[in-house]
Design a protein around this motif. Structure first.
Motif, PDB file in Angstrom:
ATOM      1  N   THR A 204       0.713  -1.147   0.081  1.00  0.00           N
ATOM      2  CA  THR A 204      -0.008   0.187   0.102  1.00  0.00           C
ATOM      3  C   THR A 204       0.766   1.253  -0.110  1.00  0.00           C
ATOM      4  N   LEU A 205       1.975   1.247   0.770  1.00  0.00           N
ATOM      5  CA  LEU A 205       2.982   2.324   0.943  1.00  0.00           C
ATOM      6  C   LEU A 205       3.395   2.693  -0.715  1.00  0.00           C
ATOM      7  N   ARG A 316      -7.483   0.509   8.564  1.00  0.00           N
ATOM      8  CA  ARG A 316      -8.222  -0.560   8.636  1.00  0.00           C
ATOM      9  C   ARG A 316      -7.305  -1.907   8.829  1.00  0.00           C
ATOM     10  N   ILE A 317      -6.141  -1.816   8.087  1.00  0.00           N
ATOM     11  CA  ILE A 317      -5.254  -3.062   8.503  1.00  0.00           C
ATOM     12  C   ILE A 317      -4.543  -2.927   9.955  1.00  0.00           C
ATOM     13  N   ALA A 318      -4.203  -1.911  10.138  1.00  0.00           N
ATOM     14  CA  ALA A 318      -3.357  -1.473  11.581  1.00  0.00           C
ATOM     15  C   ALA A 318      -4.065  -0.458  12.229  1.00  0.00           C
ATOM     16  N   ALA A 372      -3.126  -3.757  -7.248  1.00  0.00           N
ATOM     17  CA  ALA A 372      -3.651  -5.179  -7.496  1.00  0.00           C
ATOM     18  C   ALA A 372      -3.232  -6.321  -6.759  1.00  0.00           C
ATOM     19  N   MET A 373      -1.737  -6.126  -6.408  1.00  0.00           N
ATOM     20  CA  MET A 373      -0.962  -7.396  -5.941  1.00  0.00           C
ATOM     21  C   MET A 373      -1.300  -7.529  -4.286  1.00  0.00           C
ATOM     22  N   THR A 374      -1.764  -6.226  -3.648  1.00  0.00           N
ATOM     23  CA  THR A 374      -2.010  -6.406  -2.385  1.00  0.00           C
ATOM     24  C   THR A 374      -3.012  -7.153  -1.875  1.00  0.00           C
ATOM     25  N   PRO A 375      -2.641  -8.200  -1.123  1.00  0.00           N
ATOM     26  CA  PRO A 375      -3.668  -9.046  -0.452  1.00  0.00           C
ATOM     27  C   PRO A 375      -4.596  -8.466   0.640  1.00  0.00           C
TER      28      PRO A 375
END
Length: 404
Positions: A204-205, A316-318, A372-375
């Motif tokens: 994401t970064l 949301r992730i952290a 798109a690669m970010t799970p």
């Protein structure tokens, strides 16, 4: 609306004006200091690099400072940097003072976003982030075009005096109106970069870095990219930047509402796809007033609208380390800006400025691939368990007790 959020947005407005007004005064700076536009463009690079490097460093060094003191001190440093720039008579002094102004921005912006995330209820976090970010976008709608317009009459130094005055007003406003501010936990620099071990956050970064690198590389040299429609007139350029800025402000507001209702990942992917098409067409749409206006509107809506879903994804992730990941996202964004300033300057040595947006489109395409690669989930240890105080975004019972 929490008035404290509005004060934070005011400070972001001052910082955003300083960041984006440079694009409109580069030709004047180059002529005054007897240098090339490419070298003068490194004013953006130095400012952004200072921000990118110092944001996590200062967040660790000043992590125990009261939030209000940190915000006011940051704006004070920012004002001094711009005053020195306005008085400078050579490029080296200008670049050094831009680094000082970037330090002030590095101290202020992540702190302001972290405080905004803590002030809001989880269901309205997107709107809180968009409110503060809207101050940055509004700077492109009002501050940057106005500063460019002022520079068209009084020279580029008057523009920097204008920016310094904005920073001073913001500093006084934050000091007098921002009363109770939550105090987060103090983290070391090592703990602040720990979240990048989560593949979702790292990707994401990187998405932010490449996307905003592409967006802002073209903006940095907007005076050259849009010369076909402006004819080199800074007042017309100011009007074009106003269109871009109004769209940017609207984009952040709309995005804040969208991310509270829809999946952030889908919003990011769709926005990047449209941005690629828009930038690929810009060499031809930028030479006619009507088509250039449409292109700038799309660019502003998407470019700034992307910030909020990116921030929302990270929180949301952290959520337990929201201030950390938001600071890292700012670092990623300004790293992209710093690198794109250098890359754009090199490209302009060999390619007509009209086609610079094609290079920007390539960077945005890389961002789309990364997004798109970010799970959706990660097998690694959750970043919520990183750091010394995983139980609370404020870090401790004591800091929670200080939460208003």
């Amino acid at each position: 609306m929490d008035r404290r959020l509005l004060m934070l947005a005011l400070g972001m407005f001052a910082i955003g004006t300083d960041n984006f007004v440079v694009a409109g005064i580069l030709p004047g700076v180059a002529e005054s200091l007897h240098t090339s536009v490419s070298l003068a463009g490194q004013m953006v690079t130095v400012y952004a690099l200072s921000y990118a490097v110092m944001a996590p460093v200062m967040a660790a060094v000043a992590g125990s400072w009261p939030r209000k003191l940190l915000l006011v001190s940051a704006l004070g440093i920012f004002v001094v940097g711009n005053v020195v720039s306005a008085l400078a008579t050579d490029l080296n002094t200008v670049l050094l003072s831009r680094a000082l102004a970037g330090l002030g921005a590095a101290m202020f912006a992540p702190t302001a976003l972290g405080v905004a995330a803590l002030l809001a209820d989880p269901a309205r976090r997107g709107r809180a982030l968009s409110t503060v970010t809207a101050g940055l976008a509004a700077a492109t709608a009002l501050g940057a075009p106005l500063g460019t317009f002022i520079g068209g009459f009084g020279g580029w130094r008057s523009t920097l005096w204008f920016v310094a005055a904005l920073g001073l007003v913001s500093m006084i406003g934050v000091w007098t109106m921002l009363r109770s501010v939550p105090q987060p936990a103090s983290f070391t620099l090592r703990e602040r970069v720990a979240p990048v071990r989560d593949i979702r956050i790292a990707l994401t970064l990187l998405t932010s870095m490449f996307a905003f690198g592409g967006f802002l590389m073209v903006y940095t040299y907007a005076g050259l990219v849009l010369r076909g429609v402006t004819g080199g007139d800074e007042r017309i350029l100011a009007g074009m930047l106003l269109v871009w800025g109004v769209a940017a402000t609207a984009g952040t507001v709309v995005a804040g509402r969208l991310v509270d209702r829809f999946d952030s990942r889908s919003i990011v992917n769709a926005a990047l796809g449209v941005a690629i098409l828009n930038f690929c067409a810009l060499p031809w749409t930028s030479v006619h007033l009507a088509s250039a206006t449409i292109a700038l509107t799309i660019w502003g809506l998407i470019g700034w609208g992307l910030i909020v879903p990116q921030q929302h994804r990270l929180v949301r992730i952290a959520p337990q380390v929201a201030p950390l990941v938001l600071a890292l996202n700012n670092t990623a964004t300004y790293t992209g800006l710093a690198c794109s300033g250098v890359l754009g300057g090199l490209v302009l040595l060999f390619v007509d400025a009209r086609y610079l947006s094609l290079v920007g489109a390539l960077l945005i395409a890389i961002a789309l691939v990364l997004a798109a690669m970010t799970p959706e989930s990660s097998g690694r240890r959750s970043v919520q368990r990183e750091g010394r105080q995983p139980a609370s975004p404020l870090g401790s019972r004591q800091s929670r007790a200080r939460h208003p």
